[in-house]
Design an enzyme around this catalytic site. Sequence first.
Site, short mmCIF file in Angstrom:
data_model
loop_
_atom_site.label_atom_id
_atom_site.label_comp_id
_atom_site.label_asym_id
_atom_site.label_seq_id
_atom_site.Cartn_x
_atom_site.Cartn_y
_atom_site.Cartn_z
N THR A 185 0.84 -1.20 0.00
CA THR A 185 0.00 0.00 0.00
C THR A 185 0.87 1.24 0.00
OG1 THR A 185 -0.11 0.06 2.41
CG2 THR A 185 -1.81 -1.21 1.28
N GLU A 332 -5.71 -2.98 -1.56
CA GLU A 332 -6.31 -4.19 -1.01
C GLU A 332 -7.51 -4.70 -1.81
OE1 GLU A 332 -5.44 -1.47 0.57
OE2 GLU A 332 -4.82 -1.82 2.65
N LYS A 441 -13.04 13.73 15.59
CA LYS A 441 -14.15 13.35 16.46
C LYS A 441 -14.34 14.44 17.50
CE LYS A 441 -13.30 8.64 15.33
NZ LYS A 441 -11.98 8.07 15.08
N TRP A 446 -18.73 13.64 14.05
CA TRP A 446 -17.61 13.58 13.11
C TRP A 446 -17.51 14.82 12.25
CZ3 TRP A 446 -18.16 7.89 10.88
CH2 TRP A 446 -17.71 6.98 11.86
N1 ATP Z 1 -12.27 7.92 -5.52
C1 ATP Z 1 -11.67 8.15 -4.34
N2 ATP Z 1 -12.00 9.25 -3.62
C2 ATP Z 1 -11.38 9.50 -2.44
N3 ATP Z 1 -10.43 8.73 -1.90
C3 ATP Z 1 -10.07 7.62 -2.58
C4 ATP Z 1 -10.65 7.28 -3.82
N4 ATP Z 1 -10.08 6.13 -4.25
C5 ATP Z 1 -9.19 5.79 -3.31
N5 ATP Z 1 -9.17 6.67 -2.31
C6 ATP Z 1 -8.32 6.61 -1.09
O1 ATP Z 1 -7.15 5.85 -1.36
C7 ATP Z 1 -7.05 4.77 -0.43
C8 ATP Z 1 -6.33 3.60 -1.05
O2 ATP Z 1 -5.01 4.01 -1.40
P1 ATP Z 1 -3.79 3.02 -1.42
O3 ATP Z 1 -4.24 1.62 -1.43
O4 ATP Z 1 -2.94 3.49 -2.53
O5 ATP Z 1 -2.93 3.25 -0.13
P2 ATP Z 1 -3.17 4.21 1.09
O6 ATP Z 1 -4.45 3.81 1.78
O7 ATP Z 1 -3.09 5.63 0.61
O8 ATP Z 1 -1.91 3.87 2.01
P3 ATP Z 1 -1.84 2.99 3.37
O9 ATP Z 1 -2.96 2.02 3.34
O10 ATP Z 1 -0.52 2.34 3.31
O11 ATP Z 1 -1.97 4.00 4.47
C9 ATP Z 1 -8.48 4.49 -0.03
O12 ATP Z 1 -8.56 3.81 1.20
C10 ATP Z 1 -9.09 5.88 0.01
O13 ATP Z 1 -8.83 6.51 1.24
MG MG Z 2 -4.90 2.12 2.90
#
Ligand code: ATP
Ligand code: MG
Lengths: 545, 545
Positions: A185, A332, A441, A446
């Site tokens: 990630t 994921e 919070k 929220w």
């Molecule tokens: N269309 C979207 N609008 C807003 N946020 C989004 C969108 N698509 C994905 N995301 C954000 O990106 C995340 C997924 O990103 P990625 O799997 O690249 O790693 P990360 O969550 O940024 O990093 P880590 O999990 O290691 O902290 C999602 O959980 C969400 O928060």
């Molecule tokens: Mg993530």
Amino acid sequence: MHGLMQDKPLLISSLIEHAAAFHPETEIVTKTVEGPIHRSNYRELRDRSRRVANALTTLGVDFQDRVGTLAWNTHRHYELYFGVSGSGAILHTVNPRLFPEQLTYIINHAEDKVLFFDITFAGLVEQLAPQLKTVEAFIAMTDRDHMPEVNLPNLHCYEDLVEAASEEYQWPEFDERTASSLCYTSGTTGNPKGVLYGHRSTVLHSLMQVAPDAFEISSRTTMLLIVPMFHANAWGVPYSAPMVGAKMVLPGPHLDGENVYKLMKEESVSFSMAVPTVWLMLFQYLDAHPDASLDRLSLTGVGVGGSAPPIAMIERFRKSGIDMVQGWGMTETSPLGVINKPLPKHDSLSDEDKAKLKTKAGRGIWGVEIKIVNDDGERLPWDGKTSGHFYVKGPWIASGYYRQEGGSKLDSEGFFPTGDIGTIDPDGYLQLVDRSKDVIKSGGEWISSIELENAAASHPQVAEAAVIGIAHPKWQERPLLIVVLKDNATIDKEDLMEFLEEQVAKWWLPDDILFVDELPHTATGKLLKTKLREEFGDFKPVTTG
Amino acid sequence: MHGLMQDKPLLISSLIEHAAAFHPETEIVTKTVEGPIHRSNYRELRDRSRRVANALTTLGVDFQDRVGTLAWNTHRHYELYFGVSGSGAILHTVNPRLFPEQLTYIINHAEDKVLFFDITFAGLVEQLAPQLKTVEAFIAMTDRDHMPEVNLPNLHCYEDLVEAASEEYQWPEFDERTASSLCYTSGTTGNPKGVLYGHRSTVLHSLMQVAPDAFEISSRTTMLLIVPMFHANAWGVPYSAPMVGAKMVLPGPHLDGENVYKLMKEESVSFSMAVPTVWLMLFQYLDAHPDASLDRLSLTGVGVGGSAPPIAMIERFRKSGIDMVQGWGMTETSPLGVINKPLPKHDSLSDEDKAKLKTKAGRGIWGVEIKIVNDDGERLPWDGKTSGHFYVKGPWIASGYYRQEGGSKLDSEGFFPTGDIGTIDPDGYLQLVDRSKDVIKSGGEWISSIELENAAASHPQVAEAAVIGIAHPKWQERPLLIVVLKDNATIDKEDLMEFLEEQVAKWWLPDDILFVDELPHTATGKLLKTKLREEFGDFKPVTTG
Ligand SMILES: Nc1ncnc2c1ncn2[C@@H]1O[C@H](COP(=O)(O)OP(=O)(O)OP(=O)(O)O)[C@@H](O)[C@H]1O
Ligand SMILES: [Mg+2]
Ligand SMILES: Nc1ncnc2c1ncn2[C@@H]1O[C@H](COP(=O)(O)OP(=O)(O)OP(=O)(O)O)[C@@H](O)[C@H]1O
Ligand SMILES: [Mg+2]
């Protein structure tokens, strides 16, 4: 009793073999790391992937060994996609934009046996090499003429390896649940975690992705693949494109507005996907070059995800007849979880309302069950108002992390907690509110850090805004706004606070506003709030009441 | 090592649950057996399918018991599709147009435990009942007011059963390879054989079917389902429609041109699939009713298969902006095997050449490997000229027949022999030449009975034509043409032979021509050549040289 249907496993090798059989001459165009345009096709991609598979054996790579890549979107990286996974090894795409310590951690954690890298990263790899405990061979993804002068043990030249390997190869058949690729990630909320995909999950994700209600990919599509191949399978496109025989355009490291525009124009690109930042870079190029225009492109649609696109971006594309399709996903989730395609009932909406609908993350697609729950795990209503923790379930959704880091992640119903918070409307559209780690919070209620950031960023003199929670004796947590102003900005704290008062509820107003020169970002360009919390988490606002 | 992805089985129940969650109000419209239009939606379909599942338990139906249906395309039949398979029983759709002896044979062979039937077939079921050895209950698919007056043991009223059953039901989770439904082939070449589908094969087939390169089905589609639900899963549409939330229009027994036209018009149907005969019936209606017209419909595409459509049919649709998409398939292939969608390179073809391309059966789709082989099983080239036995392989292709009738059918590479003969062109388009049982082997060369029939049928005075092989001392086999003339036809044998001389190679000319009043057909309207061979196989032509 089993049905009397053939027991054929869903394997990644079948994707490239299909394309080679039915779309042999459909092009794979690459703007190479070395510079020139390289033209290939699915037949050649298949033939060279088979060579790669043979070369891996020569390198001592065994079934399920991890093969690391530090590479851009090129035909060579694409060959590794099939050569590595197809032969039963695990393709570990590493994000070269991570910090060196993260890279070392990840490569050692994955125990990569060999490491393929683009010459752009030769210096980086040289620097990392002494710390890499398991890597036995390094392969520079170039030809003899461009080999970098680096001091690396057991260094190979990609083209020499491929050239020397036989084209005769029979893809092995194995259990479709076998691991195929590994991606960590982005590290937005902490250390990157490894997600281990399988052949089955990858093929099912591809089948879903090409559907008209998803990204509508077909043999008629010319796809510019901007999403990096080191980022969540490049959103699955490297697999779905050969499934349908779409023409593929790979930009290499050339992701700036000018190159993206030129590739789109010269290759008659019809569809492309990227994070909002890339589209902003394209717009900046267009603004600076009046002779360039979206109207001159063959583009009919663009995908966007990773973070939410501003409504102005959706509108700008729409005005040139380009449909922006948002998707939500995570490393994921392979990564597609929900996709924003309108329903027939939305046809009668005004253009403005249509664009507004498109700012939502997306609607559920077959294969992914979704729910929002409260802190006790109880399901919340789909009313478009109630927000809760967003959970997903499906055959291309992770059950846990590589090497069982953190154990199983699933709840009692088998759902995966995304760490995102959102609302779901009666039609099943998810609207992302915030990450659960970022939401503020305040007195049991929220406050969405994202909404507050968007409100601040909508001020014409604000370049970027971040909101984090700071401790508060009465309300537990209150928002702190941290802002980067544009050059020549004239506003002060009071001006901005006044502006915000018109945008958000009074109790959402930040307790203080700080002005900074720069905000920290992750390798994928997301705000690095962990860093901000480290730095400003203990901040005591003057205005705290 | 397995990927760390969720282990969620592909089950048919997930299709209707998805539709109920994300498209609850999308309509299911039925022109009922009783007459009036019935309006329902996916939420109701899901709720009633759950009731059906509970009712089956009441009827004593256990896991994997066979549940027979003799029914038209209606909402009730649709409820059985999910209620039966979803609960883990096997839906056995029986073709009511088969002869009574075939029906008895099939129902006994499948050992159906209960039999659901439309009131249209009440008399037929009454007649069959004494021969049905395993059926313990009969259910008339109607309400109390329309219950037929028949003498049947343990007769139930469908609506009473559903009404009495609880809506609370949790679909069971089981191995995705579990059998889901059973359908016997049309019996064109001999006795019908049972094909046993599984949940996995059905879901994968649906995913493939909605793709833009297949039938492009989405939440924007309004589908008139003409293909009977007792015929090869109605080509898979009952499963793929809820996967994407397409509106569904079910014509019940009303398949005549007038009803098809009116349903299309009144429900704004955008896509529909049927065998060529149904489209001919629609054309006849249009010809007789100048106020009706294809141009008044919302139809954008039609699917066709089961037998080859004449080019004039493709042209007629095209002139009204309706794209005819041919598919080839068999009961044994779920049924889609190849689908005729043009490639970008075909865009520059003339309208005429485009229509000609569309007469081919179709191009390979991901999931189905195809090959043509000679009598020794050796692969033949894809040159569009060489014809051979057509073989297919894939996760929704049969491996054998129910109760292992005839043992495993697969060759050493795992391919299924279709019994069809065809050519494959360099782009992977299959052109069907003939069935291997029907092709005429004349002196080591093949004469296509289909092509000869088409040549004869293209004479304006010919209503229908059939060609079979008759024994020949020197050439082993020679063609015999059997013809039904149109009313008021004036041509004789010599005239027709002269006409044929201009259409086909000299050595293809039939050794004789017979004129008959009628040709025998199967229950699905195909020429019953087994019957013709019985009757005319020993015929000695006068002209035999
Ligand atoms: N269309 C979207 N609008 C807003 N946020 C989004 C969108 N698509 C994905 N995301 C954000 O990106 C995340 C997924 O990103 P990625 O799997 O690249 O790693 P990360 O969550 O940024 O990093 P880590 O999990 O290691 O902290 C999602 O959980 C969400 O928060
Ligand atoms: Mg993530
Ligand atoms: N597009 C098409 N063009 C020509 N023929 C087709 C096409 N699609 C299907 N067919 C024919 O229909 C056959 C499949 O039909 P089906 O499964 O209904 O039973 P059948 O083969 O007619 O009967 P049986 O197998 O019992 O003899 C194919 O094998 C092929 O011969
Ligand atoms: Mg058959």
